[in-house]
Design a protein around this motif. Structure first.
Motif, PDB file in Angstrom:
ATOM      1  N   GLN A   9     -12.452  58.677  26.057  1.00  0.00           N
ATOM      2  CA  GLN A   9     -11.972  58.101  24.804  1.00  0.00           C
ATOM      3  C   GLN A   9     -12.689  58.743  23.615  1.00  0.00           C
ATOM      4  O   GLN A   9     -12.061  59.122  22.636  1.00  0.00           O
ATOM      5  N   LEU A  13     -10.964  60.915  20.605  1.00  0.00           N
ATOM      6  CA  LEU A  13     -11.103  60.532  19.194  1.00  0.00           C
ATOM      7  C   LEU A  13     -11.746  61.648  18.376  1.00  0.00           C
ATOM      8  O   LEU A  13     -11.368  61.862  17.215  1.00  0.00           O
ATOM      9  N   ALA A  16      -9.021  64.119  17.822  1.00  0.00           N
ATOM     10  CA  ALA A  16      -8.093  63.592  16.811  1.00  0.00           C
ATOM     11  C   ALA A  16      -8.664  63.804  15.411  1.00  0.00           C
ATOM     12  O   ALA A  16      -7.939  64.203  14.495  1.00  0.00           O
ATOM     13  N   ARG A  45      -3.121  60.779  19.840  1.00  0.00           N
ATOM     14  CA  ARG A  45      -4.396  60.637  20.561  1.00  0.00           C
ATOM     15  C   ARG A  45      -5.089  59.321  20.213  1.00  0.00           C
ATOM     16  O   ARG A  45      -5.666  58.672  21.083  1.00  0.00           O
ATOM     17  N   ARG A  46      -5.022  58.915  18.952  1.00  0.00           N
ATOM     18  CA  ARG A  46      -5.632  57.644  18.569  1.00  0.00           C
ATOM     19  C   ARG A  46      -4.878  56.459  19.157  1.00  0.00           C
ATOM     20  O   ARG A  46      -5.483  55.497  19.612  1.00  0.00           O
ATOM     21  N   SER A  56      -7.825  52.448  13.035  1.00  0.00           N
ATOM     22  CA  SER A  56      -8.126  53.882  13.040  1.00  0.00           C
ATOM     23  C   SER A  56      -6.866  54.737  13.078  1.00  0.00           C
ATOM     24  O   SER A  56      -6.915  55.921  12.766  1.00  0.00           O
ATOM     25  N   CYS A  57      -5.741  54.142  13.459  1.00  0.00           N
ATOM     26  CA  CYS A  57      -4.473  54.883  13.475  1.00  0.00           C
ATOM     27  C   CYS A  57      -3.899  55.042  12.073  1.00  0.00           C
ATOM     28  O   CYS A  57      -3.087  55.936  11.833  1.00  0.00           O
TER      29      CYS A  57
END
Length: 149
Positions: A9, A13, A16, A45-46, A56-57
């Motif tokens: 993960q 991130l 990304a 990816r997020r 965060s998206c």
């Protein structure tokens, strides 16, 4: 041993974030379709790592909306940013206001002036409450409303 889920993960991130940085450089250079590809990759990816409603998206969604040549799609992406920010930060947060401002400007470009006025008024209210009337974003929202009227 294979990497842990947490390591995978974190790696996704980080990649990304790098794609967002690359996309911003491409957008500044006028390569909007290449930039959009980077932003969409970062978003994917997020979403895969965090879920599609994660705050965060929003960053990647917002960047997609700014460079998307399909104005209807751009409005949809930016409205999605607003919805996520309202849910996670509240209606009167500066980040929510920024998304509202972006959506309002996209609505203007799309010819939806009545809805744009409503969105820009909401952006101005968010900026006034969170950062004050002297902030450039508050002034930009108000000026955009005046341009429509």
């Amino acid at each position: 041993p294979p990497p842990s889920a947490e390591e995978l993960q974190r790696s996704a991130l980080e990649f990304a974030a790098a794609r967002l940085t690359e996309g911003r450089g491409l957008a500044r250079a006028g390569c909007t379709l290449d930039a959009l590809e980077c932003f969409e990759d970062a978003l994917q990816r997020r979403v895969e790592a965090l879920g599609d409603e994660h705050p965060s998206c929003v960053e990647a969604l917002y960047e997609c909306g700014l460079v998307c040549p399909d104005k209807e799609r751009a409005v949809g992406l930016l409205k999605r940013c607003v919805a996520i920010e309202e849910k996670t930060r509240g209606e009167l947060h500066s980040e929510t206001g920024q998304c509202m401002l972006g959506a309002g400007m996209a609505l203007v470009e799309n010819g939806s002036e009545a809805e744009a006025l409503w969105m820009l008024a909401r952006a101005a209210a968010a900026f006034e409450a969170s950062v004050g009337k002297q902030d450039a974003r508050f002034k930009r929202a108000v000026n955009a409303m005046l341009d429509i009227m």
